[in-house]
Design an enzyme around this catalytic site. Structure first.
Site, mmCIF file in Angstrom:
data_model
loop_
_atom_site.group_PDB
_atom_site.id
_atom_site.type_symbol
_atom_site.label_atom_id
_atom_site.label_comp_id
_atom_site.label_asym_id
_atom_site.label_seq_id
_atom_site.Cartn_x
_atom_site.Cartn_y
_atom_site.Cartn_z
ATOM 1 N N CYS A 44 0.893 -0.799 -0.231
ATOM 2 C CA CYS A 44 -0.531 -0.141 0.116
ATOM 3 C C CYS A 44 0.600 1.481 -0.139
ATOM 4 C CB CYS A 44 -0.720 -0.060 1.591
ATOM 5 S SG CYS A 44 -2.137 0.997 1.715
ATOM 6 N N ASP A 46 0.174 4.042 1.841
ATOM 7 C CA ASP A 46 0.252 4.299 2.756
ATOM 8 C C ASP A 46 2.203 4.504 3.930
ATOM 9 O OD1 ASP A 46 0.103 4.590 5.615
ATOM 10 O OD2 ASP A 46 -1.937 3.940 5.945
ATOM 11 N N ARG A 48 3.236 4.959 6.684
ATOM 12 C CA ARG A 48 3.783 3.971 7.869
ATOM 13 C C ARG A 48 3.555 2.615 7.271
ATOM 14 N NH1 ARG A 48 -2.104 4.871 10.675
ATOM 15 N NH2 ARG A 48 -2.350 3.968 8.209
ATOM 16 N N HIS A 100 -1.761 -3.705 4.512
ATOM 17 C CA HIS A 100 -1.777 -4.006 6.099
ATOM 18 C C HIS A 100 -2.895 -3.105 6.941
ATOM 19 C CE1 HIS A 100 -2.840 0.543 6.117
ATOM 20 N NE2 HIS A 100 -2.426 0.346 4.533
ATOM 21 N N CYS A 103 -6.400 -0.217 6.918
ATOM 22 C CA CYS A 103 -5.613 0.451 5.644
ATOM 23 C C CYS A 103 -7.378 1.313 5.035
ATOM 24 C CB CYS A 103 -5.645 -0.306 3.909
ATOM 25 S SG CYS A 103 -6.029 0.049 2.601
#
Length: 220
Positions: A44, A46, A48, A100, A103
Site C-alpha cells: 500500500c 500508506d 506508515r 496492512h 488500510c
C-alpha cells in the site's frame, strides 16, 4: 509543506548519506554496481508501511511497487510492467503482496465511503468485499475491516498468479513463489495469510485454505 520544511529534507539526506558512508564505507559504490533483489514487494502507498524497514532488507534487496490498497488488476500496466521487469529481468524469487491492517482504502470499500477519484480504484476492493460478503457478515463488525484487509491481499495474489507475466514465467520453468501477507501498524508484525503459490496448479486449493484461515482466525 513550507520551503523551510523542504530544505530540512535535504539536510536530513546529507546527514544520512554521511552517516552511512562513515559506518559502511563503499556502501553507495556497491549499490551503483547492480541491483540483484530476490524479492518483490507489492504494498500500500500508506506512508506508515515502508517495505525495507518492515522486512529488514537493505536497499537493493527488495523491488517495490505501491499503490492505494495494494491492488493488482489486469488493466494496470504500471503494476504489471513492474512485475514483468522484476520477474523477467531481475529474476526475483519471491513476490509478496502485503496489505496492512487499518488500510484507509480498504475501509472506504468496506463501508462504501466516497473519497473522490480514488473511489474508482477502490472499486476493485469493493469487488473483493462483495465476493466474500457472507464471510464478512459472519465476523464480528469490529473485526470486518481486518478481515477484508486479509481477503484483499489474498485476492490480489490470485490476480498476480493469473497474469500473463506469471503464467509465462512458470511455463518456462522459472521459480517464483507468490505470498499473501498482512502487516500490523500496531505492533510491526507481519501475518502470513498462507496464500503461498509456488507455480502453476493448485491455486484454487491454496486460495480456499487461505480464505478459510481468515474466517477461523482468532482476533482480539
Amino acid at each position: 509543506m513550507s520551503t523551510n520544511s523542504i530544505e530540512q529534507l535535504f539536510v536530513h539526506n546529507r546527514e544520512w548519506a554521511e552517516q552511512v558512508e562513515r559506518e559502511r564505507p563503499g556502501f553507495f559504490t556497491g549499490l551503483m554496481a547492480q541491483q540483484k533483489p530476490k524479492y518483490m514487494w507489492i504494498g500500500c502507498s500508506d506512508s506508515r508501511v515502508p517495505a525495507n524497514q518492515i522486512s529488514g532488507l537493505e536497499p537493493g534487496e527488495v523491488f517495490v511497487h505501491r499503490n492505494v490498497a495494494n491492488v493488482v488488476v489486469p488493466s494496470d500496466l504500471n503494476c504489471l510492467s513492474t512485475i514483468q521487469y522484476a520477474v523477467d529481468h531481475l529474476k526475483i524469487e519471491n513476490l509478496m503482496v502485503v496489505g496492512h491492517y487499518g488500510c484507509g482504502g480498504v475501509l472506504a470499500a468496506l463501508e462504501g465511503l466516497r473519497l473522490g477519484l480514488v473511489d474508482n480504484w477502490t472499486r476493485h476492493v469493493r469487488d473483493v468485499r462483495d465476493k466474500h460478503v457472507e464471510l464478512l457478515e459472519s465476523i464480528s463488525p469490529q473485526w470486518r475491516h481486518d478481515a477484508l484487509c486479509e481477503l484483499n491481499s489474498i485476492e490480489q495474489v490470485v490476480n498476480v498468479a493469473q497474469s500473463t507475466v506469471m503464467q509465462d514465467a512458470w511455463a518456462r520453468g522459472q521459480k517464483v513463489t507468490l505470498h499473501g501477507w498482512c502487516y500490523s501498524i500496531k505492533n510491526g508484525l507481519i501475518t502470513n495469510l498462507h496464500m503461498t503459490v509456488p507455480g502453476v496448479g493448485g491455486l484454487a486449493e491454496v486460495h480456499a485454505t487461505a480464505v478459510a484461515g481468515v474466517a477461523s482466525r482468532k482476533r482480539g
